[in-house]
Design a protein around this motif. Structure first.
Motif, PDB file in Angstrom:
ATOM      1  N   MET A   1      -4.785  -1.851  -4.486  1.00  0.00           N
ATOM      2  CA  MET A   1      -4.853  -0.763  -3.517  1.00  0.00           C
ATOM      3  C   MET A   1      -5.012   0.559  -4.262  1.00  0.00           C
ATOM      4  SD  MET A   1      -2.030  -1.791  -0.702  1.00  0.00           S
ATOM      5  CE  MET A   1      -2.824  -0.715   0.451  1.00  0.00           C
ATOM      6  N   LEU A  25       5.157  -6.395  -3.306  1.00  0.00           N
ATOM      7  CA  LEU A  25       4.112  -5.661  -2.594  1.00  0.00           C
ATOM      8  C   LEU A  25       2.889  -5.456  -3.492  1.00  0.00           C
ATOM      9  CD1 LEU A  25       6.485  -3.096  -0.896  1.00  0.00           C
ATOM     10  CD2 LEU A  25       5.188  -4.901   0.259  1.00  0.00           C
ATOM     11  N   PRO A  26       1.742  -5.114  -2.917  1.00  0.00           N
ATOM     12  CA  PRO A  26       0.522  -4.958  -3.719  1.00  0.00           C
ATOM     13  C   PRO A  26       0.643  -3.853  -4.764  1.00  0.00           C
ATOM     14  CG  PRO A  26      -0.012  -5.125  -1.389  1.00  0.00           C
ATOM     15  CD  PRO A  26       1.472  -4.969  -1.473  1.00  0.00           C
ATOM     16  N   ASP A  49      -6.441   4.111  -0.107  1.00  0.00           N
ATOM     17  CA  ASP A  49      -5.565   3.427   0.843  1.00  0.00           C
ATOM     18  C   ASP A  49      -4.354   4.294   1.193  1.00  0.00           C
ATOM     19  OD1 ASP A  49      -6.775   0.658   1.122  1.00  0.00           O
ATOM     20  OD2 ASP A  49      -6.619   0.826  -1.066  1.00  0.00           O
ATOM     21  N   SER A 202      -8.826   3.493   4.484  1.00  0.00           N
ATOM     22  CA  SER A 202      -8.215   2.330   3.837  1.00  0.00           C
ATOM     23  C   SER A 202      -8.843   1.028   4.326  1.00  0.00           C
ATOM     24  CB  SER A 202      -6.713   2.302   4.121  1.00  0.00           C
ATOM     25  OG  SER A 202      -6.131   1.088   3.646  1.00  0.00           O
ATOM     26  N   SER A 204      -7.229  -1.772   3.761  1.00  0.00           N
ATOM     27  CA  SER A 204      -6.063  -2.621   4.040  1.00  0.00           C
ATOM     28  C   SER A 204      -4.929  -1.770   4.608  1.00  0.00           C
ATOM     29  CB  SER A 204      -5.597  -3.332   2.759  1.00  0.00           C
ATOM     30  OG  SER A 204      -6.630  -4.073   2.165  1.00  0.00           O
ATOM     31  N   ALA A 206      -2.701  -2.162   6.954  1.00  0.00           N
ATOM     32  CA  ALA A 206      -1.411  -2.816   7.199  1.00  0.00           C
ATOM     33  C   ALA A 206      -0.620  -2.952   5.903  1.00  0.00           C
ATOM     34  CB  ALA A 206      -1.632  -4.179   7.845  1.00  0.00           C
ATOM     35  N   GLN A 207      -1.293  -3.376   4.832  1.00  0.00           N
ATOM     36  CA  GLN A 207      -0.615  -3.500   3.540  1.00  0.00           C
ATOM     37  C   GLN A 207      -0.210  -2.130   3.011  1.00  0.00           C
ATOM     38  OE1 GLN A 207      -3.423  -5.884   1.131  1.00  0.00           O
ATOM     39  NE2 GLN A 207      -1.810  -7.414   1.010  1.00  0.00           N
ATOM     40  N   GLU A 210       2.943  -1.096   4.581  1.00  0.00           N
ATOM     41  CA  GLU A 210       4.100  -1.813   4.027  1.00  0.00           C
ATOM     42  C   GLU A 210       4.584  -1.150   2.749  1.00  0.00           C
ATOM     43  OE1 GLU A 210       4.361  -6.198   3.947  1.00  0.00           O
ATOM     44  OE2 GLU A 210       2.333  -6.136   4.790  1.00  0.00           O
ATOM     45  N   VAL A 211       3.630  -0.802   1.881  1.00  0.00           N
ATOM     46  CA  VAL A 211       3.995  -0.132   0.625  1.00  0.00           C
ATOM     47  C   VAL A 211       4.657   1.211   0.919  1.00  0.00           C
ATOM     48  CG1 VAL A 211       3.115   0.909  -1.497  1.00  0.00           C
ATOM     49  CG2 VAL A 211       2.176  -1.276  -0.687  1.00  0.00           C
TER      50      VAL A 211
END
Length: 233
Positions: A1, A25-26, A49, A202, A204, A206-207, A210-211
């Motif tokens: 990301m 997490l990513p 992102d 972004s 992603s 949703a990811q 989360e981060v």
């Protein structure tokens, strides 16, 4: 990301990003540049992102549709501090109190300084506005020296280019060749809230959300404190 931030938060965000990876997490590919440049790149449509900037800058990006307004999340509070050159190569410890007793004492210090360093970030903008509000622009304006984007004020202080420097405390702590007098007095404090948001570009979202949620969680608080940031109310 992919993420972008201002220079003021580069070190704390590096540690926060590492903690996020440890939490499963990513990984973040973080780029830190001057805050103005970061905002311009996001506004120009460059693909990120996550975006981490002062809350005011993020609000402008959100209103223009470049970051998701619903995801703008306050992450850390930064106080502006005052530093002077030091003959010692050892970094000064974090001070326990204000640099000056009150705004009046700070105004006296500004009048006495030959060269006053300030940043291109929100603390520098607020300082120049404060000086103007105090009616001191004509008196000290030609002694104000703005650091180049991405260059810490501490570097100018340590080199003796300026003899009084103002910048985020987190940017001053640990820099050799300077002595931190303290933070700005309570009656003229310049505090900045740094926030994060998911970029509308972004791939992603949703990811990314989360981060961002992890970075705002209690699990991340100790890292921010270690880097001399407070937790926004």
């Amino acid at each position: 990301m992919r993420a972008i931030s201002s220079m003021a938060t580069r070190q704390v965000l590096a540690d926060l990003a590492a903690a996020a990876v440890e939490a499963g997490l990513p990984e973040l590919d973080m780029e830190s540049v001057g805050g103005v440049a970061a905002a311009e790149r996001v506004a120009a449509g460059e693909s990120f992102d996550l975006v981490f900037l002062a809350s005011g800058a993020l609000a402008k990006l959100a209103s223009a549709g470049h970051v998701d307004a619903a995801t703008v999340t306050p992450l850390m509070l930064s106080q502006t501090a005052v530093a002077v050159p030091s003959h010692s190569s050892e970094p000064a410890p974090r001070p326990d109190g204000p640099a000056f007793a009150d705004a009046s004492a700070l105004r006296d210090a500004l009048r006495s300084a030959n060269r006053i360093g300030y940043s291109t970030g929100p603390s520098g903008t607020a300082l120049v506005q404060m000086i103007d509000d105090w009616g001191l622009s004509d008196e000290v304006g030609d002694r104000l020296m703005q650091a180049q984007p991405g260059i810490p004020v501490a570097k100018s202080v340590a080199a003796g280019v300026v003899d009084l420097g103002f910048q985020q405390l987190s940017e001053l702590v640990g820099h050799p060749g300077i002595r931190i007098l303290g933070v700005m007095p309570d009656d003229c404090a310049i505090d900045t809230v740094f926030a994060g948001a998911v970029a509308t570009a972004s791939s992603s979202p949703a990811q990314a959300a989360e981060v961002l949620a992890f970075l705002a969680s209690d699990d991340a608080a100790a890292i921010k404190t270690r880097h001399n940031f407070g937790i926004p109310a």
